[in-house]
Structure formats: structure tokens, C-alpha cells
Motif scaffolding. Structure first.
Motif, PDB file in Angstrom:
ATOM      1  N   ASN A 178       0.841  -1.008   0.114  1.00 41.88           N
ATOM      2  CA  ASN A 178      -0.066  -0.028  -0.187  1.00 41.88           C
ATOM      3  C   ASN A 178       0.873   1.362  -0.019  1.00 41.88           C
ATOM      4  OD1 ASN A 178      -3.090  -0.485   0.262  1.00 41.88           O
ATOM      5  ND2 ASN A 178      -1.834  -2.095   1.592  1.00 41.88           N
ATOM      6  N   LEU A 179       1.912   1.340   0.813  1.00 42.62           N
ATOM      7  CA  LEU A 179       2.632   2.434   0.724  1.00 42.62           C
ATOM      8  C   LEU A 179       3.559   2.670  -0.488  1.00 42.62           C
ATOM      9  CD1 LEU A 179       4.165   2.132   4.344  1.00 42.62           C
ATOM     10  CD2 LEU A 179       2.401   4.016   3.415  1.00 42.62           C
ATOM     11  N   GLU A 190       1.505   4.596  -2.858  1.00 40.87           N
ATOM     12  CA  GLU A 190       1.367   5.844  -2.533  1.00 40.87           C
ATOM     13  C   GLU A 190       2.706   6.399  -3.264  1.00 40.87           C
ATOM     14  OE1 GLU A 190      -0.967   7.775  -1.292  1.00 40.87           O
ATOM     15  OE2 GLU A 190      -2.365   5.990  -1.006  1.00 40.87           O
ATOM     16  N   ILE A 208      -5.204   1.138   6.811  1.00 43.34           N
ATOM     17  CA  ILE A 208      -4.100   1.713   5.848  1.00 43.34           C
ATOM     18  C   ILE A 208      -4.292   3.093   5.645  1.00 43.34           C
ATOM     19  CG2 ILE A 208      -3.070   1.474   3.726  1.00 43.34           C
ATOM     20  CD1 ILE A 208      -2.470  -0.913   5.541  1.00 43.34           C
ATOM     21  N   LYS A 209      -5.527   3.549   5.332  1.00 46.42           N
ATOM     22  CA  LYS A 209      -5.869   5.176   5.147  1.00 46.42           C
ATOM     23  C   LYS A 209      -5.221   5.924   6.292  1.00 46.42           C
ATOM     24  CE  LYS A 209      -9.639   4.663   2.006  1.00 46.42           C
ATOM     25  NZ  LYS A 209     -11.116   5.147   1.468  1.00 46.42           N
ATOM     26  N   VAL A 240      -1.288   5.748   6.224  1.00 48.77           N
ATOM     27  CA  VAL A 240      -0.927   6.810   5.175  1.00 48.77           C
ATOM     28  C   VAL A 240      -1.253   8.191   5.511  1.00 48.77           C
ATOM     29  CG1 VAL A 240      -1.436   7.414   2.769  1.00 48.77           C
ATOM     30  CG2 VAL A 240      -1.280   5.205   3.287  1.00 48.77           C
ATOM     31  N   LYS A 260       2.057  10.938   5.839  1.00 55.47           N
ATOM     32  CA  LYS A 260       1.999  12.088   4.979  1.00 55.47           C
ATOM     33  C   LYS A 260       2.081  13.505   5.937  1.00 55.47           C
ATOM     34  CE  LYS A 260       0.005  10.225   0.535  1.00 55.47           C
ATOM     35  NZ  LYS A 260      -1.027  10.200  -0.134  1.00 55.47           N
TER      36      LYS A 260
END
Length: 228
Positions: free
Chosen positions: A23-24, A27, A109-110, A113, A117
């Protein structure tokens, strides 16, 4: 094209590491993984922009790992703790050893993230300011591995550079010869404290007027002294 920011994931749950990595990377982050604190500490910590660090692992804990990164090695890379525990005492301990954030498992996961950030955005300016270690007209550029003296680039060997960087990052603190050997010569088989003395002598010759800032004290080692 801007270089991807590098994140180190430290967790002994391999499945979780793979999920976070997938997932990262989606991104746009560059990901490296360690499955223990010991493995993490063998990596070039200074190359990472952020560390996701599990607290409860086999071997040394996340708390101990963070403490070594922060206090023993002097790196200020942002750290987010990941843990199954949510007790207040664990949160307090995490922040006391230098955590920038704290996420309890299970998490989305959101959320991870978003937290990453936010911290990277907040810390970018601060990190840029720490690229250079400056003492008067002596400048050490940590990323480019360069030394400038009175505006002129001076040539140092890798060992000389690492010794100067170590001493300047720990200004006014004596570091023993044995500790310098462990940090700088950890990849060599046969070295003695004499190797440290020889490299210090060469380093002093190359940094001109700042040679006298490097002090040696019997039984204590070496120190870069602020003479102001």
C-alpha cells in the motif's frame, strides 16, 4: 523527477509488513523492511525519511530500538510506533523515547498513510535544515558526504568523514576510541585503537584552524569542542 521518500517498516509480523509495503509503494514511497530491532539497526538509518516501528517484537523492543536510534546514534528520523497495545503507559513511554506518532493495531491503511504524510510534510523543512552540520566556517553535508572549509571543498577519506561527522553530531561529548571503532569500523575484521588515532591525526591536518577543536583525553577518547 523527485526521489521517493524512504520508509523503513520494522515489525515481526511478515504478513503485515507485506500489506504495508504494497500500500505504501502504491502511494509512491520507497519501502525497506526489517523483522526485528536488531535487523533495523544494521540498516543505514540516516537514509530513511520515516520509520514505522512495532513495539512488541522478539529480541529488543521497539522502545529500545528507538532509544538507540535517538540517543546512542543521534538520528532524528521521524518514528511512528505500531502496537497492539493501547494502554496509556505505553503511549507515554513511546513519546518519552522520541516517538512522533502512535498508531494502535488494528488500524486502517488509510489512517497509516494519512499519519505518514502529515509527519513528513511537517518535518520536511526541519529535515532540510539538518542536512548540514555547521560550526563557523566548517560545514559537513550529511547527504552529499562532503566537507567545506572556508567555502572550499576538502577531500576526506570515508573513515575521516565519518569520524568528523560523529564528533560534530556529539559536540562537547567525549566518545571513547572503542566506541568510535564500533561505529566506524564495524565492517572491518582487524582494527585497533591506533587506527582511530591515525585517522584523527590525518583529519586534524585537513581541517586547518579547526584541528584544535578535536580534543583527545586519556581514558575518555575524543571530542569536538566548541571553543566559544
Amino acid at each position: 523527477m523527485e526521489e521517493s521518500q524512504k520508509i523503513l517498516i520494522v515489525d515481526d509480523e511478515k504478513d503485515l509488513c507485506e500489506i504495508l509495503q504494497f500500500n505504501l509503494e502504491s502511494e509512491g514511497f520507497s519501502i525497506d523492511i526489517a523483522h526485528s530491532g536488531e535487523e533495523a539497526l544494521d540498516k543505514p538509518i540516516e537514509d530513511f525519511d520515516l520509520i514505522l516501528l512495532d513495539i512488541m517484537m522478539g529480541g529488543i523492543s521497539g522502545f529500545k530500538t528507538a532509544n538507540i536510534i535517538r540517543k546512542d546514534r543521534g538520528f532524528q528520523v521521524p518514528i511512528i510506533f505500531l502496537t497492539a497495545k493501547g494502554e496509556e503507559n505505553d503511549v507515554l513511554t513511546g513519546f518519552n523515547v522520541g516517538a512522533d506518532d502512535y498508531i494502535s493495531k488494528p488500524f486502517s491503511i488509510k489512517e497509516v498513510v494519512a499519519r505518514i504524510k502529515a509527519i513528513l510534510k511537517r518535518g520536511k523543512k526541519k529535515a532540510d535544515e539538518k542536512t548540514n552540520i555547521v560550526y563557523k566556517e566548517l560545514i559537513v553535508n550529511q547527504k552529499q558526504k562532503e566537507i567545506f572549509l572556508d567555502g572550499q571543498n576538502i577531500s576526506l577519506t570515508r573513515k575521516e568523514f565519518e569520524i568528523l561527522l560523529l564528533l560534530m553530531k556529539n559536540m562537547d561529548q567525549y566518545i571513547s576510541r572503542d566506541e568510535i571503532l564500533k561505529r566506524i569500523w564495524d565492517d572491518d575484521v582487524i582494527v585497533t585503537e591506533r587506527n582511530v588515532d591515525v585517522n584523527i591525526a590525518r583529519l586534524r591536518k585537513k581541517i586547518g584552524a579547526y584541528a584544535t577543536n578535536i580534543k583527545g583525553k586519556s581514558g575518555y577518547g575524543y571530542c569536538f569542542k566548541d571553543k566559544n
